[in-house]
Design a protein around this motif. Structure first.
Motif, PDB file in Angstrom:
ATOM      1  N   LYS A  84       0.822  -1.213   0.000  1.00  0.00           N
ATOM      2  CA  LYS A  84       0.000   0.000   0.000  1.00  0.00           C
ATOM      3  C   LYS A  84       0.852   1.259   0.000  1.00  0.00           C
ATOM      4  CE  LYS A  84      -3.973   2.181   2.254  1.00  0.00           C
ATOM      5  NZ  LYS A  84      -4.785   2.183   1.013  1.00  0.00           N
ATOM      6  N   PHE A  85       1.919   1.268   0.790  1.00  0.00           N
ATOM      7  CA  PHE A  85       2.759   2.464   0.930  1.00  0.00           C
ATOM      8  C   PHE A  85       4.156   2.161   0.396  1.00  0.00           C
ATOM      9  CE2 PHE A  85      -0.221   2.353   4.555  1.00  0.00           C
ATOM     10  CZ  PHE A  85      -0.977   3.477   4.260  1.00  0.00           C
ATOM     11  N   ASN A  86       4.264   1.973  -0.924  1.00  0.00           N
ATOM     12  CA  ASN A  86       5.558   1.547  -1.454  1.00  0.00           C
ATOM     13  C   ASN A  86       6.584   2.663  -1.540  1.00  0.00           C
ATOM     14  OD1 ASN A  86       4.449   2.944  -3.586  1.00  0.00           O
ATOM     15  ND2 ASN A  86       4.299   1.180  -4.950  1.00  0.00           N
ATOM     16  N   ILE A  87       6.220   3.885  -1.151  1.00  0.00           N
ATOM     17  CA  ILE A  87       7.227   4.949  -1.080  1.00  0.00           C
ATOM     18  C   ILE A  87       7.524   5.316   0.374  1.00  0.00           C
ATOM     19  CG2 ILE A  87       6.642   5.922  -3.332  1.00  0.00           C
ATOM     20  CD1 ILE A  87       5.086   8.120  -1.897  1.00  0.00           C
ATOM     21  N   VAL A  88       6.969   4.551   1.309  1.00  0.00           N
ATOM     22  CA  VAL A  88       7.245   4.744   2.732  1.00  0.00           C
ATOM     23  C   VAL A  88       8.227   3.661   3.179  1.00  0.00           C
ATOM     24  CG1 VAL A  88       6.262   4.720   5.057  1.00  0.00           C
ATOM     25  CG2 VAL A  88       5.012   5.819   3.199  1.00  0.00           C
ATOM     26  N   ALA A  89       9.193   4.045   3.958  1.00  0.00           N
ATOM     27  CA  ALA A  89      10.197   3.091   4.445  1.00  0.00           C
ATOM     28  C   ALA A  89       9.609   2.284   5.601  1.00  0.00           C
ATOM     29  CB  ALA A  89      11.458   3.823   4.890  1.00  0.00           C
ATOM     30  N   VAL A  90       8.963   1.167   5.271  1.00  0.00           N
ATOM     31  CA  VAL A  90       8.429   0.277   6.311  1.00  0.00           C
ATOM     32  C   VAL A  90       9.595  -0.537   6.864  1.00  0.00           C
ATOM     33  CG1 VAL A  90       6.797  -1.560   6.828  1.00  0.00           C
ATOM     34  CG2 VAL A  90       6.223   0.164   5.095  1.00  0.00           C
ATOM     35  N   PRO A  91       9.845  -0.487   8.161  1.00  0.00           N
ATOM     36  CA  PRO A  91      11.015  -1.187   8.714  1.00  0.00           C
ATOM     37  C   PRO A  91      10.881  -2.692   8.548  1.00  0.00           C
ATOM     38  CG  PRO A  91       9.589  -0.410  10.476  1.00  0.00           C
ATOM     39  CD  PRO A  91       9.061   0.193   9.218  1.00  0.00           C
ATOM     40  N   PRO A  92      11.992  -3.404   8.413  1.00  0.00           N
ATOM     41  CA  PRO A  92      11.925  -4.863   8.227  1.00  0.00           C
ATOM     42  C   PRO A  92      11.564  -5.578   9.517  1.00  0.00           C
ATOM     43  CG  PRO A  92      14.197  -4.154   8.408  1.00  0.00           C
ATOM     44  CD  PRO A  92      13.366  -2.890   8.384  1.00  0.00           C
ATOM     45  N   LEU A  93      11.026  -6.773   9.360  1.00  0.00           N
ATOM     46  CA  LEU A  93      10.752  -7.645  10.496  1.00  0.00           C
ATOM     47  C   LEU A  93      11.985  -8.505  10.776  1.00  0.00           C
ATOM     48  CD1 LEU A  93       7.164  -8.912   9.608  1.00  0.00           C
ATOM     49  CD2 LEU A  93       7.751  -7.294  11.406  1.00  0.00           C
ATOM     50  N   PRO A  94      12.093  -9.067  11.972  1.00  0.00           N
ATOM     51  CA  PRO A  94      13.190 -10.013  12.213  1.00  0.00           C
ATOM     52  C   PRO A  94      13.067 -11.204  11.275  1.00  0.00           C
ATOM     53  CG  PRO A  94      11.578 -10.050  14.014  1.00  0.00           C
ATOM     54  CD  PRO A  94      11.252  -8.857  13.169  1.00  0.00           C
ATOM     55  N   ASP A  95      14.201 -11.813  10.964  1.00  0.00           N
ATOM     56  CA  ASP A  95      14.207 -12.938  10.032  1.00  0.00           C
ATOM     57  C   ASP A  95      13.407 -14.116  10.589  1.00  0.00           C
ATOM     58  OD1 ASP A  95      15.818 -11.535   8.298  1.00  0.00           O
ATOM     59  OD2 ASP A  95      17.678 -12.338   9.166  1.00  0.00           O
ATOM     60  N   LYS A  96      12.887 -14.917   9.642  1.00  0.00           N
ATOM     61  CA  LYS A  96      12.197 -16.136  10.044  1.00  0.00           C
ATOM     62  C   LYS A  96      13.206 -17.133  10.599  1.00  0.00           C
ATOM     63  CE  LYS A  96       8.454 -15.675   6.685  1.00  0.00           C
ATOM     64  NZ  LYS A  96       7.747 -16.291   5.524  1.00  0.00           N
ATOM     65  N   GLN A  97      12.732 -17.977  11.489  1.00  0.00           N
ATOM     66  CA  GLN A  97      13.615 -18.936  12.145  1.00  0.00           C
ATOM     67  C   GLN A  97      12.961 -20.308  12.094  1.00  0.00           C
ATOM     68  OE1 GLN A  97      16.525 -18.005  13.428  1.00  0.00           O
ATOM     69  NE2 GLN A  97      17.204 -19.698  14.715  1.00  0.00           N
ATOM     70  N   ASN A 119       7.108   0.178  17.800  1.00  0.00           N
ATOM     71  CA  ASN A 119       7.394   1.553  18.221  1.00  0.00           C
ATOM     72  C   ASN A 119       7.508   2.483  17.019  1.00  0.00           C
ATOM     73  OD1 ASN A 119       7.441   0.647  20.841  1.00  0.00           O
ATOM     74  ND2 ASN A 119       9.661   0.582  21.000  1.00  0.00           N
ATOM     75  N   TYR A 120       8.158   2.011  15.968  1.00  0.00           N
ATOM     76  CA  TYR A 120       8.284   2.813  14.742  1.00  0.00           C
ATOM     77  C   TYR A 120       6.910   3.080  14.156  1.00  0.00           C
ATOM     78  CZ  TYR A 120       9.619   4.159   9.988  1.00  0.00           C
ATOM     79  OH  TYR A 120       9.755   4.827   8.801  1.00  0.00           O
ATOM     80  N   MET A 121       6.082   2.046  14.083  1.00  0.00           N
ATOM     81  CA  MET A 121       4.738   2.191  13.523  1.00  0.00           C
ATOM     82  C   MET A 121       3.928   3.228  14.297  1.00  0.00           C
ATOM     83  SD  MET A 121       4.348   0.233  10.852  1.00  0.00           S
ATOM     84  CE  MET A 121       2.565   0.247  10.759  1.00  0.00           C
ATOM     85  N   CYS A 122       4.021   3.201  15.608  1.00  0.00           N
ATOM     86  CA  CYS A 122       3.243   4.123  16.446  1.00  0.00           C
ATOM     87  C   CYS A 122       3.662   5.569  16.246  1.00  0.00           C
ATOM     88  CB  CYS A 122       3.378   3.747  17.923  1.00  0.00           C
ATOM     89  SG  CYS A 122       2.621   2.177  18.368  1.00  0.00           S
ATOM     90  N   ARG A 123       4.919   5.797  15.880  1.00  0.00           N
ATOM     91  CA  ARG A 123       5.430   7.158  15.721  1.00  0.00           C
ATOM     92  C   ARG A 123       5.207   7.719  14.327  1.00  0.00           C
ATOM     93  NH1 ARG A 123       9.953   4.878  18.530  1.00  0.00           N
ATOM     94  NH2 ARG A 123      11.033   4.723  16.518  1.00  0.00           N
ATOM     95  N   HIS A 124       4.906   6.859  13.357  1.00  0.00           N
ATOM     96  CA  HIS A 124       4.826   7.317  11.971  1.00  0.00           C
ATOM     97  C   HIS A 124       3.492   8.037  11.729  1.00  0.00           C
ATOM     98  CE1 HIS A 124       4.936   7.305   7.588  1.00  0.00           C
ATOM     99  NE2 HIS A 124       6.226   7.034   7.686  1.00  0.00           N
ATOM    100  N   PRO A 125       3.520   9.225  11.131  1.00  0.00           N
ATOM    101  CA  PRO A 125       2.287  10.020  10.962  1.00  0.00           C
ATOM    102  C   PRO A 125       1.275   9.387  10.012  1.00  0.00           C
ATOM    103  CG  PRO A 125       4.105  11.027   9.772  1.00  0.00           C
ATOM    104  CD  PRO A 125       4.695   9.931  10.609  1.00  0.00           C
ATOM    105  N   VAL A 126       1.693   8.501   9.124  1.00  0.00           N
ATOM    106  CA  VAL A 126       0.771   7.861   8.174  1.00  0.00           C
ATOM    107  C   VAL A 126       0.467   6.429   8.596  1.00  0.00           C
ATOM    108  CG1 VAL A 126       0.412   7.188   5.767  1.00  0.00           C
ATOM    109  CG2 VAL A 126       1.630   9.311   6.295  1.00  0.00           C
ATOM    110  N   LEU A 127       1.507   5.637   8.821  1.00  0.00           N
ATOM    111  CA  LEU A 127       1.317   4.227   9.144  1.00  0.00           C
ATOM    112  C   LEU A 127       0.549   4.024  10.440  1.00  0.00           C
ATOM    113  CD1 LEU A 127       4.881   2.868   8.249  1.00  0.00           C
ATOM    114  CD2 LEU A 127       2.842   2.926   6.802  1.00  0.00           C
TER     115      LEU A 127
END
Length: 232
Positions: A84-97, A119-127
């Motif tokens: 949906k937001f391909n111009i927003v820097a969505v932070p990566p998730l930890p790798d699968k294990q 925490n990043y998601m909560c601070r982002h004005p759009v996400l």
């Protein structure tokens, strides 16, 4: 039950203003900030114990209602946000294990990594106010959860189509001023689209190298430092 706080909604406004000779744009600051705590990861199972997984408990401050989410739910959320937001820097998730994912130290390490993502998601004005994120944080009913997932996967306002939700000001503008700007924007968008594709391809190539060739090289470097440290 909840504390009566208002659930964040995606009614953010994008302001366009002039800074000297430049036209600038910015999202309004978050008017109703909130936090989300992820706690009590625990092993659960379904299908009569045939399938096991780790469930994380998320508690938003605006509702104080706990929801349980698995890593695969985070993975699905990340895919929807990136689409949906391909111009927003969505932070990566930890790798699968695969191995060791039920060990206590690994579970706590992943919980801490997921907390950083939240925490990043909560601070982002759009996400922080988008529908799919709020659904992820608040839905406790299984039927509503599946319906919300289907709605998100059928969302048409993704990628460049997200611009369709921008409302133009109710003001008449001369065609002689608008048409050249439109032509410039079309050329710019076409070039930007190609640049983003090139950037994505480069990122994917680097990711593959990091998982194979670079990984071996970095492992050798790490082992060299490890051996040097113990020899000293």
């Amino acid at each position: 039950m909840g504390t009566g706080k208002e659930i964040p909604t995606a009614n953010k406004k994008f302001s366009i203003f002039r800074d000297n000779d430049d036209i600038m744009g910015r999202w309004e600051v978050i008017s109703n900030p909130y936090t989300v705590q992820i706690t009590s990861p625990k092993k659960s199972s379904k299908m009569g114990g045939l399938k096991s997984f780790i469930a994380y408990q998320l508690t938003p401050s605006f509702s104080n209602v706990e929801v349980s989410r698995r890593y695969k739910h985070f993975d699905w959320l990340h895919d929807r946000l990136a689409a949906k937001f391909n111009i927003v820097a969505v932070p990566p998730l930890p790798d699968k294990q695969v191995s060791g994912r039920y060990e206590e130290h690994f579970i706590e390490h992943r919980r801490a990594q997921l907390q950083e993502f939240i925490n990043y998601m909560c601070r982002h004005p759009v996400l922080s106010t988008c529908d799919v994120w709020i659904h992820f944080l608040t839905c406790t009913d299984e039927k509503q959860w599946k319906q919300g997932k289907r709605n998100a996967e059928r969302d048409q306002l993704v990628g460049a189509n997200f611009c369709m939700c921008i409302e133009a000001p109710e003001k008449e503008i001369l065609s002689s001023l608008v048409d050249p700007k439109i032509d410039e924007s079309i050329i710019y968008i076409a070039k930007m689209d190609q640049c983003i594709k090139n950037l994505m391809q480069t990122a994917q190539d680097q990711q593959k190298k990091s998982a194979s060739m670079y990984k071996r090289e970095f492992t050798r470097i790490g082992e060299s430092f490890f051996c040097t440290w113990f020899r000293i």
